[in-house]
Design an enzyme around this catalytic site. Structure first.
Site, short mmCIF file in Angstrom:
data_model
loop_
_atom_site.label_atom_id
_atom_site.label_comp_id
_atom_site.label_asym_id
_atom_site.label_seq_id
_atom_site.Cartn_x
_atom_site.Cartn_y
_atom_site.Cartn_z
N LYS A 116 25.07 -22.55 -33.34
CA LYS A 116 26.19 -22.03 -34.14
C LYS A 116 25.78 -20.73 -34.83
O LYS A 116 26.53 -19.75 -34.81
CB LYS A 116 26.61 -23.06 -35.20
CG LYS A 116 27.42 -24.22 -34.63
CD LYS A 116 27.55 -25.37 -35.61
CE LYS A 116 28.22 -26.56 -34.94
NZ LYS A 116 28.15 -27.80 -35.70
N GLN B 250 26.99 -30.15 -41.30
CA GLN B 250 26.72 -30.82 -40.03
C GLN B 250 26.66 -32.34 -40.23
O GLN B 250 25.98 -32.84 -41.13
CB GLN B 250 25.39 -30.31 -39.45
CG GLN B 250 25.04 -30.85 -38.07
CD GLN B 250 25.98 -30.36 -36.97
OE1 GLN B 250 26.56 -29.29 -37.05
NE2 GLN B 250 26.13 -31.18 -35.94
N ASP C 99 35.92 -27.04 -40.10
CA ASP C 99 35.92 -28.24 -39.25
C ASP C 99 37.29 -28.92 -39.24
O ASP C 99 37.55 -29.76 -38.37
CB ASP C 99 34.91 -29.26 -39.78
CG ASP C 99 33.59 -29.25 -39.03
OD1 ASP C 99 33.61 -28.97 -37.82
OD2 ASP C 99 32.56 -29.55 -39.66
N1 GUN Z 1 28.52 -33.32 -35.56
C1 GUN Z 1 28.95 -33.47 -34.28
N2 GUN Z 1 30.08 -32.78 -34.06
C2 GUN Z 1 30.36 -32.15 -35.23
C3 GUN Z 1 31.40 -31.27 -35.64
O1 GUN Z 1 32.32 -30.93 -34.88
N3 GUN Z 1 31.35 -30.85 -36.92
C4 GUN Z 1 30.37 -31.24 -37.78
N4 GUN Z 1 30.41 -30.78 -39.02
N5 GUN Z 1 29.40 -32.06 -37.44
C5 GUN Z 1 29.39 -32.50 -36.17
#
Ligand code: GUN
Length: 297
Positions: A54, A98, A121
């Site tokens: 990311k 995350q 998100d």
């Molecule tokens: N962990 C796995 N997928 C995601 C996601 O789309 N967002 C976040 N914040 N954590 C994750």
């Protein structure tokens, strides 16, 4: 019939190009650089890989990336204080914590501490409510990626029978909501669904998001249907080797479907591309530049 492959990797590259073009415009026309803050608590290896990816892609499209790596035993108060400071920071337009968080931290409390307009998100309860009532919201990245690919392939989704397999808050439920907002007739199937094969056989669009390797066989698929595979499962093959497979049995489904996303190279690359897009959207809204937020279309 052999299905058309929906190339998520190529699609994600075009999304990133559009994001990069918009970022460049925001810089030159308004002197604003969108910024994404990613918070990682602990050392979960899969999460570390995602967070690195990311951060790298955020910088590649010209945005600012702020990474906050906290120890696994970080207290809830420290994490909430960090979120408060990111909420107040004008250089930060998107905040992502995350998941999963270590067990002593309350995920719901933490996610709902993020300012809704910075919740890239789309997990904050305010965004869930806005999406659920068809209002402008931040939209969860994986379902958004699936929707963009479906719209690109079909044009209008109006009147299609869509079956979403899986009822998670991250994928299944928001996916169903997005399809409903696009006027599909939507069924959410799950582990207790009776006659799942029959339910899936009625679908023009199948979105599989259950996390069970190759669970959906080709003989559940209506000929010509579109299959979106959200699953990413690592399975053992011979000689101690492993491979990635989705939630659908690719070969048998591709033999019947009209179109299908592969694993890897389907939905996966779209998720981060949509995160970047959401950060730009958040930046436009925070700065009242809402005219320009349709940069993806
Ligand atoms: N962990 C796995 N997928 C995601 C996601 O789309 N967002 C976040 N914040 N954590 C994750």
């Amino acid at each position: 019939m052999s299905a058309q492959i929906i190339d998520g990797k190529a699609f994600a590259a075009t999304v990133r190009q559009k994001v990069a073009a918009k970022v460049s415009e925001l810089k030159t026309a308004h002197g604003i650089t969108p910024g994404l803050a990613v918070v990682l608590v602990g050392t979960d290896p899969a999460s570390q890989v995602y967070v690195r990816s990311k951060g790298k892609q955020t910088v590649q499209v010209g945005m600012n990336s702020f990474e906050h790596k906290l120890d696994a035993d970080t207290s809830e108060d420290v994490l909430l204080d960090l979120i408060d400071s990111l909420n107040a920071d004008p250089a930060v337009h998107g905040i992502l914590v995350q998941l999963p968080l270590p067990g002593h931290l309350d995920e719901t409390l933490v996610i709902n501490r993020i300012a809704p307009e910075k919740d890239v998100d789309g997990f904050h309860i305010a965004n869930v409510g806005l999406l659920g009532t068809g209002q402008k919201s931040m939209v969860p990245c994986t379902p958004l990626g699936c929707l963009l690919m479906l719209r690109d392939y079909h044009g209008s989704l109006s009147g299609k029978n869509a079956v979403v397999i899986g009822r998670s808050n991250i994928v299944g439920k928001p996916m169903a909501q997005l399809l409903l907002n696009d006027s599909c007739t939507v069924t959410i199937a799950h582990s207790r669904t009776a006659d799942l094969p029959d339910v899936v056989r009625r679908a023009d669009i199948v979105v599989a998001a259950v996390g069970r390797p190759e669970m959906v066989p080709g003989d559940w698929i209506k000929p010509g249907a579109t299959v979106i595979d959200v699953g990413i499962n690592r399975i053992d093959i011979e000689d101690g080797k492993t491979k990635l497979v989705g939630d659908v049995a690719y070969e048998s489904c591709a033999a019947v479907a009209g179109a299908i996303t592969p694993v890897p190279g389907g939905v996966g690359p779209m998720t981060i591309a949509c995160l970047l897009a959401n950060t730009v959207t958040a930046c436009c809204r925070i700065n009242n530049l809402t005219d320009g937020e349709d940069f993806l279309s």
